[in-house]
Design an enzyme around this catalytic site. Structure first.
Site, mmCIF file in Angstrom:
data_model
loop_
_atom_site.group_PDB
_atom_site.id
_atom_site.type_symbol
_atom_site.label_atom_id
_atom_site.label_comp_id
_atom_site.label_asym_id
_atom_site.label_seq_id
_atom_site.Cartn_x
_atom_site.Cartn_y
_atom_site.Cartn_z
ATOM 1 N N ASP A 1 -3.129 -0.207 6.549
ATOM 2 C CA ASP A 1 -3.901 -0.680 5.400
ATOM 3 C C ASP A 1 -3.256 -1.907 4.760
ATOM 4 O O ASP A 1 -3.955 -2.830 4.312
ATOM 5 C CB ASP A 1 -4.048 0.435 4.363
ATOM 6 C CG ASP A 1 -5.053 1.496 4.781
ATOM 7 O OD1 ASP A 1 -5.650 1.350 5.864
ATOM 8 O OD2 ASP A 1 -5.233 2.482 4.036
ATOM 9 N N HIS B 263 -5.880 4.697 6.207
ATOM 10 C CA HIS B 263 -5.084 5.645 5.421
ATOM 11 C C HIS B 263 -3.677 5.833 5.997
ATOM 12 O O HIS B 263 -3.006 6.820 5.712
ATOM 13 C CB HIS B 263 -5.799 6.986 5.268
ATOM 14 C CG HIS B 263 -7.202 6.835 4.766
ATOM 15 N ND1 HIS B 263 -7.493 6.177 3.592
ATOM 16 C CD2 HIS B 263 -8.394 7.224 5.291
ATOM 17 C CE1 HIS B 263 -8.805 6.173 3.408
ATOM 18 N NE2 HIS B 263 -9.367 6.793 4.426
ATOM 19 N N GLU C 15 0.789 5.582 0.331
ATOM 20 C CA GLU C 15 0.065 6.831 0.583
ATOM 21 C C GLU C 15 0.759 7.900 -0.247
ATOM 22 O O GLU C 15 1.994 8.004 -0.232
ATOM 23 C CB GLU C 15 0.087 7.192 2.063
ATOM 24 C CG GLU C 15 -0.700 6.229 2.942
ATOM 25 C CD GLU C 15 -2.178 6.180 2.626
ATOM 26 O OE1 GLU C 15 -2.741 7.234 2.260
ATOM 27 O OE2 GLU C 15 -2.777 5.097 2.721
ATOM 28 N N ASP D 11 0.856 -1.183 0.000
ATOM 29 C CA ASP D 11 0.000 0.000 0.000
ATOM 30 C C ASP D 11 0.891 1.232 0.000
ATOM 31 O O ASP D 11 1.911 1.267 0.700
ATOM 32 C CB ASP D 11 -0.921 0.032 1.221
ATOM 33 C CG ASP D 11 -1.897 1.198 1.168
ATOM 34 O OD1 ASP D 11 -2.858 1.133 0.395
ATOM 35 O OD2 ASP D 11 -1.681 2.189 1.905
#
Length: 220
Positions: A184, A179, A23, A21
């Site tokens: 996540d 988030h 961000e 993941d």
């Protein structure tokens, strides 16, 4: 029903699944900064079930000239230039990520790593852009194959949103932690393992050996 003899390499045709993941500071992989990345490698345990194994996690300093969308950082709550983040330059992060994944991939006797992610196209596009930006040649990742947990969750659970899919699978999910790339990724890894293990428990894996009639038909 567990099938202890199945190795990770056998389960995915030599692919090594790595849950990732990112961000970011926007939606454009070519121009927008990666701010955080996490990766979880997987293994098949002694009971023949898939489970998370290792964790890689780093905060990433925006690359030179990177675009930062105000709406994106307001959404994920990341201050890209906060010294307390302990952010590392993007090139170093991705070189270490590749090294970490290559080691785990080799130990699993797999030939190539494949990104597993929720809405995988998004994360894969940012990973590929960073690898190209820093001319990193020794990448373990397949450039376009991915396993999308959004699609799998739609099939297995009738849900496409990560938190809803986790709830349907009775996996604890704290919305207040969402988030964060690390949180996540960990939850996506749990969800992916749950779906793979559930399919196996229902008798969907391994595939039954072909009957003699089927073999004869194939040879005709």
């Amino acid at each position: 029903m567990s099938h202890i003899g199945t190795s990770l390499a056998e389960r995915f045709r030599g692919y090594f699944p790595v849950v990732i993941d990112v961000e970011t500071a926007g939606f454009n992989a070519q121009t927008d900064a990666i701010l955080e990345i996490a990766a979880v490698t997987l293994r098949i345990n002694a009971d023949g079930l898939m489970e998370p194994q290792t964790i890689f996690h780093e905060h990433v300093a925006p690359f030179e000239g990177a675009n930062i969308e105000k709406a994106a950082i307001e959404f994920n709550g990341i201050d890209p230039f906060c010294a307390l983040r302990g952010a590392i330059d993007e090139a170093s992060v991705f070189k270490e990520l590749c090294k970490h994944v290559r080691k785990a991939q080799k130990e699993a006797d797999c030939q190539r790593s494949v990104i597993v992610a929720h809405n995988a196209t998004f994360d894969q596009s940012f990973v590929n852009a960073a690898l190209a930006r820093h001319n990193i040649k020794r990448t373990p990742f397949h450039p376009f194959v991915s396993f999308d947990t959004t699609t799998l969750a739609a099939l297995c659970l009738g849900q496409t949103v990560l938190v809803k899919a986790c709830e349907a699978a009775q996996i604890e999910f704290k919305q207040s932690e969402a988030h964060s790339a690390l949180y996540d990724t960990q939850k996506t890894a749990e969800l992916f393992c749950w779906m793979v293990n559930r399919y196996q428990a229902l008798g969907g894996w391994p595939l039954p050996a072909p009957s003699n009639d089927e073999i004869d038909t194939d040879q005709k």
